[in-house]
Design an enzyme around this catalytic site. Structure first.
Site, PDB file in Angstrom:
ATOM      1  N   GLY A   1      43.401  39.103  49.471  1.00 21.09           N
ATOM      2  CA  GLY A   1      42.837  39.904  50.114  1.00 21.09           C
ATOM      3  C   GLY A   1      43.478  41.282  50.195  1.00 21.09           C
ATOM      4  CB  SER A   2      43.197  44.009  52.337  1.00 22.56           C
ATOM      5  OG  SER A   2      43.071  43.465  53.670  1.00 22.56           O
TER       6      SER A   2
ATOM      7  CD  GLU B   1      48.332  36.094  43.845  1.00 23.66           C
ATOM      8  OE1 GLU B   1      48.345  37.193  43.502  1.00 23.66           O
ATOM      9  OE2 GLU B   1      48.942  35.014  43.397  1.00 23.66           O
TER      10      GLU B   1
ATOM     11  CB  CYS C   1      43.236  41.999  43.141  1.00 25.70           C
ATOM     12  SG  CYS C   1      43.031  40.631  42.205  1.00 25.70           S
TER      13      CYS C   1
ATOM     14  CD  GLU D   1      42.854  47.034  46.156  1.00 28.95           C
ATOM     15  OE1 GLU D   1      42.910  46.771  47.428  1.00 28.95           O
ATOM     16  OE2 GLU D   1      43.111  46.281  45.333  1.00 28.95           O
TER      17      GLU D   1
ATOM     18  CE  LYS E   1      38.554  33.850  57.146  1.00 27.41           C
ATOM     19  NZ  LYS E   1      37.262  34.267  57.002  1.00 27.41           N
TER      20      LYS E   1
HETATM   21  P1  NAP Z   1      40.330  41.314  54.053  1.00 24.77           P
HETATM   22  O1  NAP Z   1      40.391  41.664  55.505  1.00 24.77           O
HETATM   23  O2  NAP Z   1      41.771  41.116  53.560  1.00 24.77           O
HETATM   24  O3  NAP Z   1      39.525  39.718  53.722  1.00 24.77           O
HETATM   25  C1  NAP Z   1      40.143  38.842  52.887  1.00 24.77           C
HETATM   26  C2  NAP Z   1      40.059  37.533  53.735  1.00 24.77           C
HETATM   27  O4  NAP Z   1      41.007  37.468  54.946  1.00 24.77           O
HETATM   28  C3  NAP Z   1      38.736  37.161  54.437  1.00 24.77           C
HETATM   29  O5  NAP Z   1      38.444  35.854  54.528  1.00 24.77           O
HETATM   30  C4  NAP Z   1      39.028  37.785  55.704  1.00 24.77           C
HETATM   31  O6  NAP Z   1      37.977  37.314  56.750  1.00 24.77           O
HETATM   32  C5  NAP Z   1      40.326  37.476  56.233  1.00 24.77           C
HETATM   33  N1  NAP Z   1      40.934  38.194  57.325  1.00 24.77           N
HETATM   34  C6  NAP Z   1      40.428  39.451  57.748  1.00 24.77           C
HETATM   35  N2  NAP Z   1      41.333  39.545  58.719  1.00 24.77           N
HETATM   36  C7  NAP Z   1      42.235  38.451  59.260  1.00 24.77           C
HETATM   37  C8  NAP Z   1      43.202  38.186  59.704  1.00 24.77           C
HETATM   38  N3  NAP Z   1      43.566  39.222  61.048  1.00 24.77           N
HETATM   39  N4  NAP Z   1      44.224  37.216  59.838  1.00 24.77           N
HETATM   40  C9  NAP Z   1      43.822  36.421  58.865  1.00 24.77           C
HETATM   41  N5  NAP Z   1      42.644  36.452  57.875  1.00 24.77           N
HETATM   42  C10 NAP Z   1      41.989  37.550  58.048  1.00 24.77           C
HETATM   43  O7  NAP Z   1      39.643  42.114  52.840  1.00 24.77           O
HETATM   44  P2  NAP Z   1      38.274  42.929  53.439  1.00 24.77           P
HETATM   45  O8  NAP Z   1      38.340  43.606  54.691  1.00 24.77           O
HETATM   46  O9  NAP Z   1      37.165  42.115  53.348  1.00 24.77           O
HETATM   47  O10 NAP Z   1      38.323  43.979  52.418  1.00 24.77           O
HETATM   48  C11 NAP Z   1      39.013  45.423  52.470  1.00 24.77           C
HETATM   49  C12 NAP Z   1      39.772  45.573  51.259  1.00 24.77           C
HETATM   50  O11 NAP Z   1      40.709  44.793  51.031  1.00 24.77           O
HETATM   51  C13 NAP Z   1      38.737  45.951  50.176  1.00 24.77           C
HETATM   52  O12 NAP Z   1      38.057  47.308  50.098  1.00 24.77           O
HETATM   53  C14 NAP Z   1      39.560  45.871  49.111  1.00 24.77           C
HETATM   54  O13 NAP Z   1      40.003  46.994  48.832  1.00 24.77           O
HETATM   55  C15 NAP Z   1      40.884  45.054  49.493  1.00 24.77           C
HETATM   56  N6  NAP Z   1      40.313  43.447  48.825  1.00 24.77           N
HETATM   57  C16 NAP Z   1      41.393  43.067  48.052  1.00 24.77           C
HETATM   58  C17 NAP Z   1      40.994  41.578  47.473  1.00 24.77           C
HETATM   59  C18 NAP Z   1      41.906  41.097  46.387  1.00 24.77           C
HETATM   60  O14 NAP Z   1      41.622  40.357  45.683  1.00 24.77           O
HETATM   61  N7  NAP Z   1      43.199  41.506  46.470  1.00 24.77           N
HETATM   62  C19 NAP Z   1      39.992  40.892  47.963  1.00 24.77           C
HETATM   63  C20 NAP Z   1      38.979  41.438  48.857  1.00 24.77           C
HETATM   64  C21 NAP Z   1      39.479  42.778  49.387  1.00 24.77           C
HETATM   65  P3  NAP Z   1      36.597  38.064  57.009  1.00 24.77           P
HETATM   66  O15 NAP Z   1      35.921  38.105  55.617  1.00 24.77           O
HETATM   67  O16 NAP Z   1      35.977  37.505  58.260  1.00 24.77           O
HETATM   68  O17 NAP Z   1      37.383  39.602  57.296  1.00 24.77           O
END
Ligand code: NAP
Ligand code: MG
Length: 564
Positions: free
Chosen positions: A306-307, A329, A363, A460, A253
């Site tokens: 992700g987050s 991660e 990250c 972050e 996904k």
């Molecule tokens: P996120 O919500 O953690 O998104 C990462 C992935 O998880 C996406 O594919 C997302 O899908 C999916 N996801 C979201 N809600 C989920 C759930 N309830 N169950 C399972 N999967 C789910 O991150 P974001 O909202 O895009 O970004 C928010 C913050 O996270 C950023 O501002 C940043 O600080 C941090 N972030 C960190 C990393 C990292 O590499 N550590 C990467 C991205 C973001 P959708 O895209 O459809 O929401």
């Protein structure tokens, strides 16, 4: 011509759906691209036969559209325009406005993001069937390695297209997407292709006259892989390569913001000759598809980047459903220490890279820098000069070393942190002023005069926003660096070898970079301590995430007397 320089680019829509109930050749992907003026006007729209959609883009904003003559020669495979499309389950889908990363939120729209929970069930069933029949223990490591290498070759062949799609995906400069993100992903596939026939167990002597035991590293099964938008193709490769090398099957996904390269890769997977169902790509919302995968009873493992907030939800869902194995991660607030003996010019280069690479959407972003008081003023001036040198602009412009942030949501989030830094009393040494005009650009921003409780120091940000503080002793530097709930990366710069050893030992992080920063290698493990994650990716350690050890105990001589 390659890639988007030809006006039509074939973009595979979830190739492996051909194995799914009733669908022969994947689902349709519909893309609308709008002009650079941000008007949201649909310039062109193509929907192609099932399984091979096409996107195009307007000449004005990329200035590399092919000539009329070339266009006439291009094969016309568009079969329709402006029709609605269907998900694998046949439900009609709302058009999403989310992808638009380059200049405007309406740059590129596509409807197939919204795969439903039912689609997830179909994809998991296809992955399970492949695991039982054509993959898993039914195929040799040699064959798995061969297919991974074949896929790597195809990615290398299509590096320009993949790079351009990645630039469309999240706005990062094309040259970086193509040469680093795609290049490293190809290398990652080849690295794990090499492992595929080298996954070996132990033979354990119990009693040489009667018994011995051996271990097998079985593939774990169906793996759900949820990836983010900051490095879409790298995260795809990091998840896919070790899983396939070990014999697992995959439901992938991608982020709702960046599905394009994952979809193109689906097409290459088919071309490489992987059996249907081995890799299933489901563009879906996190709250729908991601949540359904996390709580799915027939998923054996979930790998997530992700987050931290979402990581927590995934772990809870895994616990409440079938206790599937979880690797995470997550985020970071990584510190960077600059000691007085460091080569200051080099240290400033690495610090700039640490916070500005990928526009800080990293990250491991080195978002807190602590500098020894004796060299603080001098170092800060050098650093500001370095930050000013970076050109942040259109990803398709060769001069750009950084692009916009990924989306309006992220843009607003980063600016809210910059505002909070100002309000909480930090001083701006660079940036902090919004650009006029289109695009989610955030220029390098450096805050000084920080205190540990400020939001910009604790949380972050995921943007090009750096906090710079001061220390006087090594002990103080270590204490400041470790004063965080995260533990992903850390950097230190010093010419004193004993100090490098002492400090790298004391830093609480999964990766410590000494006299460098942010470089990752496919053969070196990567992951977080504390709340930055669970498990390790890359290197041989990633294989442990996709295998489960079975002990086979063999009796060839002991007789059991009964009753006891
Ligand atoms: P996120 O919500 O953690 O998104 C990462 C992935 O998880 C996406 O594919 C997302 O899908 C999916 N996801 C979201 N809600 C989920 C759930 N309830 N169950 C399972 N999967 C789910 O991150 P974001 O909202 O895009 O970004 C928010 C913050 O996270 C950023 O501002 C940043 O600080 C941090 N972030 C960190 C990393 C990292 O590499 N550590 C990467 C991205 C973001 P959708 O895209 O459809 O929401
Ligand atoms: Mg989210």
């Amino acid at each position: 011509m390659t890639g988007l320089q030809s006006s039509r680019l074939s973009l595979g829509g979830g190739g492996d759906f051909r194995g799914l109930g009733g669908l022969d050749a994947g689902f349709k992907l519909l893309l609308e691209l709008s002009g650079v003026d941000g008007s949201g006007t649909v310039e062109e729209l193509f929907v192609v036969g099932v399984g091979s959609p096409v996107i195009t883009r307007d000449s004005e904003w990329v200035s590399c559209r092919q000539s009329q003559e070339q266009e006439e020669k291009a094969p016309t495979i568009c079969t329709d325009t402006k029709q609605t499309t269907a998900s694998p389950s046949g439900s009609s889908l709302p058009v999403m406005d989310r992808i638009a990363t380059k200049m405007s939120d309406k740059f590129c729209r596509y409807p197939s993001t919204n795969s439903s929970v039912k689609d997830i069930d179909v994809a998991v069933a296809a992955a399970r069937e492949a695991f039982r029949t054509t993959w898993g223990k039914n195929v040799t490591g040699i064959e798995r390695g061969r297919l991974l290498n074949k896929l790597a070759d195809l990615m290398e062949r299509d590096a320009q297209v993949l790079g351009e799609l990645e630039c469309l995906n999240n706005g990062k400069p094309l040259k970086i997407a193509r040469d680093f993100d795609v290049g490293d992903s190809v290398a990652c596939l080849r690295y794990y292709a090499g492992w595929a026939d080298k996954i070996v167990g132990q033979s354990i002597e119990i009693d040489s006259k009667t018994k011995f035991a051996f271990t097998k590293h079985d593939p774990i099964g169906v793996c759900a892989q949820i990836i983010p938008w900051n490095y879409p193709i790298n995260m795809w490769a990091w998840k896919v390569a070790p899983a396939l090398a070990c014999g697992c099957t995959i439901v992938m996904k991608p982020s709702e913001f960046t599905p394009l390269t994952a979809l193109k890769l689906s097409e290459l997977i088919v071309e490489a000759g992987f059996p249907p169902g081995v890799i299933n790509t489901i563009p879906s919302l996190g709250s729908v598809g991601g949540a359904a995968l996390s709580s799915h009873k027939d998923v054996d493992k979930i790998a997530f980047t992700g987050s931290t907030v979402t990581g927590r939800k995934i772990m809870a869902a895994a616990a409440m459903s079938n206790l599937k194995k979880v690797s995470l991660e997550l985020g970071g607030k990584s510190p960077h220490l600059v000691f007085e003996s460091a080569d200051l010019d080099q240290a400033a280069n690495w610090v700039a890279l640490g916070i500005l690479y990928n526009t800080g959407q990293d990250c491991t972003a080195g978002s807190r820098v602590y500098v020894q008081d004796t060299i603080y003023d001098k170092f800060l001036q050098i650093l500001i000069g370095k930050a000013k040198e970076l050109v942040i602009g259109d990803g398709f412009d060769e001069k750009s070393g950084g692009g916009p942030v990924v989306s309006k949501v992220q843009y607003d989030k980063v600016w809210s942190y910059i505002e909070s830094g100002k309000q909480e009393g930090a001083k701006l040494a660079l940036g902090g002023v919004k650009r006029s005009g289109k695009g989610y650009f955030v220029d390098p921003t450096i805050f000084t005069d920080i205190t540990p409780e400020m939001k910009i120091v604790k949380e972050e940000i995921f943007g090009p926003v750096l906090s710079v503080g001061k220390f006087s002793t090594e002990e103080e530097a270590i204490r400041l660096a470790n004063d965080t709930t995260y533990g992903l990366g850390a950097g230190l710069h010093s010419s004193d070898a004993n100090q490098c050893m002492r400090v790298s030992n004391a830093l609480e992080a999964g990766t410590v970079w000494v006299n460098q920063y942010n470089l990752l290698y496919n053969n070196v493990p990567f992951g977080g301590k504390k709340q930055s994650g669970i498990g390790r990716e890359l290197g041989s350690h990633a294989l442990e995430e996709y295998t489960s050890v079975k002990a086979i105990q063999w009796n060839f001589g002991e007789k059991l007397d009964w009753p006891l």
